[in-house]
Structure formats: structure tokens, C-alpha cells
Design a protein around this motif. Structure first.
Motif, PDB file in Angstrom:
ATOM      1  N   GLN A   5      94.534  13.982 -39.049  1.00 47.70           N
ATOM      2  CA  GLN A   5      93.632  14.532 -40.010  1.00 47.70           C
ATOM      3  C   GLN A   5      94.468  15.439 -41.200  1.00 47.70           C
ATOM      4  O   GLN A   5      94.168  15.430 -42.071  1.00 47.70           O
ATOM      5  CB  GLN A   5      92.491  15.442 -39.356  1.00 47.70           C
ATOM      6  CG  GLN A   5      91.388  16.004 -40.423  1.00 47.70           C
ATOM      7  CD  GLN A   5      90.765  15.043 -41.171  1.00 47.70           C
ATOM      8  OE1 GLN A   5      90.155  14.081 -40.475  1.00 47.70           O
ATOM      9  NE2 GLN A   5      90.627  15.229 -42.411  1.00 47.70           N
ATOM     10  N   LEU A   6      95.322  16.000 -40.686  1.00 47.21           N
ATOM     11  CA  LEU A   6      96.297  16.814 -41.407  1.00 47.21           C
ATOM     12  C   LEU A   6      97.073  16.015 -42.337  1.00 47.21           C
ATOM     13  O   LEU A   6      97.008  16.290 -43.696  1.00 47.21           O
ATOM     14  CB  LEU A   6      97.330  17.671 -40.789  1.00 47.21           C
ATOM     15  CG  LEU A   6      98.471  18.571 -41.565  1.00 47.21           C
ATOM     16  CD1 LEU A   6      97.707  19.426 -42.445  1.00 47.21           C
ATOM     17  CD2 LEU A   6      99.195  19.264 -40.533  1.00 47.21           C
ATOM     18  N   GLY A   7      97.377  14.824 -41.783  1.00 43.91           N
ATOM     19  CA  GLY A   7      98.120  13.896 -42.806  1.00 43.91           C
ATOM     20  C   GLY A   7      97.078  13.252 -43.641  1.00 43.91           C
ATOM     21  O   GLY A   7      97.596  12.995 -45.056  1.00 43.91           O
ATOM     22  N   ILE A   8      95.800  12.850 -43.622  1.00 49.34           N
ATOM     23  CA  ILE A   8      95.010  12.349 -44.254  1.00 49.34           C
ATOM     24  C   ILE A   8      94.828  13.451 -45.335  1.00 49.34           C
ATOM     25  O   ILE A   8      94.804  13.082 -46.551  1.00 49.34           O
ATOM     26  CB  ILE A   8      93.636  12.065 -43.554  1.00 49.34           C
ATOM     27  CG1 ILE A   8      93.921  10.768 -42.682  1.00 49.34           C
ATOM     28  CG2 ILE A   8      92.459  11.843 -44.660  1.00 49.34           C
ATOM     29  CD1 ILE A   8      92.839  10.436 -41.702  1.00 49.34           C
TER      30      ILE A   8
ATOM     31  N   ALA B 234      97.599  13.435 -47.682  1.00 48.73           N
ATOM     32  CA  ALA B 234      97.641  12.155 -48.594  1.00 48.73           C
ATOM     33  C   ALA B 234      96.693  12.218 -49.712  1.00 48.73           C
ATOM     34  O   ALA B 234      96.796  11.976 -50.890  1.00 48.73           O
ATOM     35  CB  ALA B 234      97.503  10.927 -47.671  1.00 48.73           C
ATOM     36  N   ASP B 235      95.448  12.759 -49.298  1.00 48.41           N
ATOM     37  CA  ASP B 235      94.582  13.091 -50.310  1.00 48.41           C
ATOM     38  C   ASP B 235      94.793  13.894 -51.531  1.00 48.41           C
ATOM     39  O   ASP B 235      94.513  13.665 -52.571  1.00 48.41           O
ATOM     40  CB  ASP B 235      93.237  13.692 -49.578  1.00 48.41           C
ATOM     41  CG  ASP B 235      92.357  12.598 -48.784  1.00 48.41           C
ATOM     42  OD1 ASP B 235      92.831  11.376 -49.023  1.00 48.41           O
ATOM     43  OD2 ASP B 235      91.307  12.969 -48.048  1.00 48.41           O
TER      44      ASP B 235
ATOM     45  N   GLY C 258      98.170  14.134 -52.380  1.00 48.84           N
ATOM     46  CA  GLY C 258      98.963  13.500 -53.061  1.00 48.84           C
ATOM     47  C   GLY C 258     100.363  13.886 -52.466  1.00 48.84           C
ATOM     48  O   GLY C 258     101.304  13.744 -53.296  1.00 48.84           O
ATOM     49  N   GLU C 259     100.207  14.550 -51.480  1.00 49.45           N
ATOM     50  CA  GLU C 259     101.610  14.959 -50.712  1.00 49.45           C
ATOM     51  C   GLU C 259     102.094  13.830 -50.017  1.00 49.45           C
ATOM     52  O   GLU C 259     101.934  14.050 -48.727  1.00 49.45           O
ATOM     53  CB  GLU C 259     101.303  16.511 -50.045  1.00 49.45           C
ATOM     54  CG  GLU C 259     100.710  17.277 -50.804  1.00 49.45           C
ATOM     55  CD  GLU C 259     100.343  18.666 -50.026  1.00 49.45           C
ATOM     56  OE1 GLU C 259     100.422  18.605 -48.557  1.00 49.45           O
ATOM     57  OE2 GLU C 259      99.661  19.561 -50.484  1.00 49.45           O
ATOM     58  N   VAL C 260     102.630  12.882 -50.395  1.00 47.73           N
ATOM     59  CA  VAL C 260     103.308  11.851 -49.740  1.00 47.73           C
ATOM     60  C   VAL C 260     104.573  11.475 -50.207  1.00 47.73           C
ATOM     61  O   VAL C 260     105.007  12.006 -50.991  1.00 47.73           O
ATOM     62  CB  VAL C 260     102.325  10.470 -49.992  1.00 47.73           C
ATOM     63  CG1 VAL C 260     101.002  10.765 -49.360  1.00 47.73           C
ATOM     64  CG2 VAL C 260     102.156  10.223 -51.420  1.00 47.73           C
ATOM     65  N   ILE C 261     105.104  10.843 -49.198  1.00 53.39           N
ATOM     66  CA  ILE C 261     106.371  10.103 -49.610  1.00 53.39           C
ATOM     67  C   ILE C 261     106.578   8.662 -49.477  1.00 53.39           C
ATOM     68  O   ILE C 261     105.980   8.291 -48.572  1.00 53.39           O
ATOM     69  CB  ILE C 261     107.639  10.793 -48.609  1.00 53.39           C
ATOM     70  CG1 ILE C 261     107.616  12.535 -48.389  1.00 53.39           C
ATOM     71  CG2 ILE C 261     109.072  10.447 -48.834  1.00 53.39           C
ATOM     72  CD1 ILE C 261     108.542  13.087 -47.387  1.00 53.39           C
ATOM     73  N   ASP C 262     107.229   8.038 -50.371  1.00 55.42           N
ATOM     74  CA  ASP C 262     107.312   6.798 -50.575  1.00 55.42           C
ATOM     75  C   ASP C 262     107.930   6.052 -49.431  1.00 55.42           C
ATOM     76  O   ASP C 262     108.793   6.856 -49.022  1.00 55.42           O
ATOM     77  CB  ASP C 262     107.588   6.288 -51.907  1.00 55.42           C
ATOM     78  CG  ASP C 262     109.040   6.585 -52.097  1.00 55.42           C
ATOM     79  OD1 ASP C 262     110.064   5.849 -51.808  1.00 55.42           O
ATOM     80  OD2 ASP C 262     109.339   7.650 -52.730  1.00 55.42           O
ATOM     81  N   HIS C 263     107.732   5.162 -49.122  1.00 55.07           N
ATOM     82  CA  HIS C 263     108.429   4.322 -47.883  1.00 55.07           C
ATOM     83  C   HIS C 263     110.042   4.114 -47.973  1.00 55.07           C
ATOM     84  O   HIS C 263     111.009   4.311 -47.199  1.00 55.07           O
ATOM     85  CB  HIS C 263     107.837   2.861 -47.471  1.00 55.07           C
ATOM     86  CG  HIS C 263     108.317   1.815 -48.606  1.00 55.07           C
ATOM     87  ND1 HIS C 263     107.839   1.758 -49.808  1.00 55.07           N
ATOM     88  CD2 HIS C 263     109.221   0.873 -48.412  1.00 55.07           C
ATOM     89  CE1 HIS C 263     107.999   0.757 -50.359  1.00 55.07           C
ATOM     90  NE2 HIS C 263     108.988   0.169 -49.612  1.00 55.07           N
ATOM     91  N   ASP C 264     110.639   3.959 -49.177  1.00 58.16           N
ATOM     92  CA  ASP C 264     111.998   3.913 -49.684  1.00 58.16           C
ATOM     93  C   ASP C 264     112.797   5.085 -49.162  1.00 58.16           C
ATOM     94  O   ASP C 264     113.819   5.217 -48.659  1.00 58.16           O
ATOM     95  CB  ASP C 264     112.337   3.516 -50.941  1.00 58.16           C
ATOM     96  CG  ASP C 264     111.911   1.956 -51.297  1.00 58.16           C
ATOM     97  OD1 ASP C 264     111.932   1.284 -50.532  1.00 58.16           O
ATOM     98  OD2 ASP C 264     111.629   1.907 -52.505  1.00 58.16           O
ATOM     99  N   THR C 265     112.155   6.363 -49.621  1.00 58.06           N
ATOM    100  CA  THR C 265     112.584   7.615 -49.441  1.00 58.06           C
ATOM    101  C   THR C 265     112.760   7.924 -47.733  1.00 58.06           C
ATOM    102  O   THR C 265     113.577   8.270 -47.199  1.00 58.06           O
ATOM    103  CB  THR C 265     111.595   8.754 -50.162  1.00 58.06           C
ATOM    104  OG1 THR C 265     111.838   8.460 -51.317  1.00 58.06           O
ATOM    105  CG2 THR C 265     112.273  10.173 -49.648  1.00 58.06           C
ATOM    106  N   VAL C 266     111.394   7.527 -47.272  1.00 52.72           N
ATOM    107  CA  VAL C 266     111.523   7.556 -45.726  1.00 52.72           C
ATOM    108  C   VAL C 266     112.467   6.931 -44.907  1.00 52.72           C
ATOM    109  O   VAL C 266     113.347   7.638 -44.191  1.00 52.72           O
ATOM    110  CB  VAL C 266     109.978   7.404 -45.089  1.00 52.72           C
ATOM    111  CG1 VAL C 266     109.989   7.300 -43.886  1.00 52.72           C
ATOM    112  CG2 VAL C 266     108.742   8.255 -45.554  1.00 52.72           C
TER     113      VAL C 266
END
Length: 77
Positions: A47-50, A53-54, A56-64
Motif C-alpha cells: 500500500q505504501l508503494g502504491i 507511485a500515485d 509520482g515517487e517512482v524509479i524507472d527500471h533502467d535505474t533500478v
């Protein structure tokens, strides 16, 4: 504390004790409660991750994957 389980759940617990998976009904119920607590903690993390993400606090897959490669390389020595 006294717990009443439905017949089907009671049979599952008794079968697990009879098979030797658990040494007692109390041990089996304790394992179930630990699993429930773990599941709830995971639900809260998801839920925290959702929520992140809502916002906009996300990291793109290339960075991960770049970060994972760096960690893996440093772990190899």
C-alpha cells in the motif's frame, strides 16, 4: 485464550500435528498467526508503494537494474 475453528480448519491443524509438521496445535496456530502478521506487514508495504507511485515517487527500471548491477558487482568483491 480459547479459539474455536471451523471443522475444516481444525482438521487441517490436526493433520499437520499428526504428520509431525508441528509438535502441537498451539505451535501450528502460532505459525498461522505469524504468517498472518507477515501478510499484513506485506500488505502495508505494498500500500505504501502504491501511494508513492500515485505521488509520482517512482524509479524507472533502467535505474533500478543499474543499481542492482552495482550492488551485485560490489558483493562479488
Amino acid at each position: 485464550m480459547e479459539i474455536q475453528l471451523p471443522t475444516d480448519q481444525q482438521a487441517i491443524v490436526e493433520d499437520m500435528v499428526a504428520s509431525g509438521r508441528f509438535s502441537s496445535v498451539n505451535e501450528a496456530i502460532s505459525a498461522g498467526v505469524r504468517l498472518l502478521a507477515s501478510t499484513e506487514a506485506l500488505r502495508q508495504e505494498v500500500q505504501l508503494g502504491i501511494e508513492q507511485a500515485d505521488r509520482g515517487e517512482v524509479i524507472d527500471h533502467d535505474t533500478v537494474f543499474s543499481r542492482l548491477r552495482t550492488v551485485a558487482a560490489s558483493a562479488q568483491g
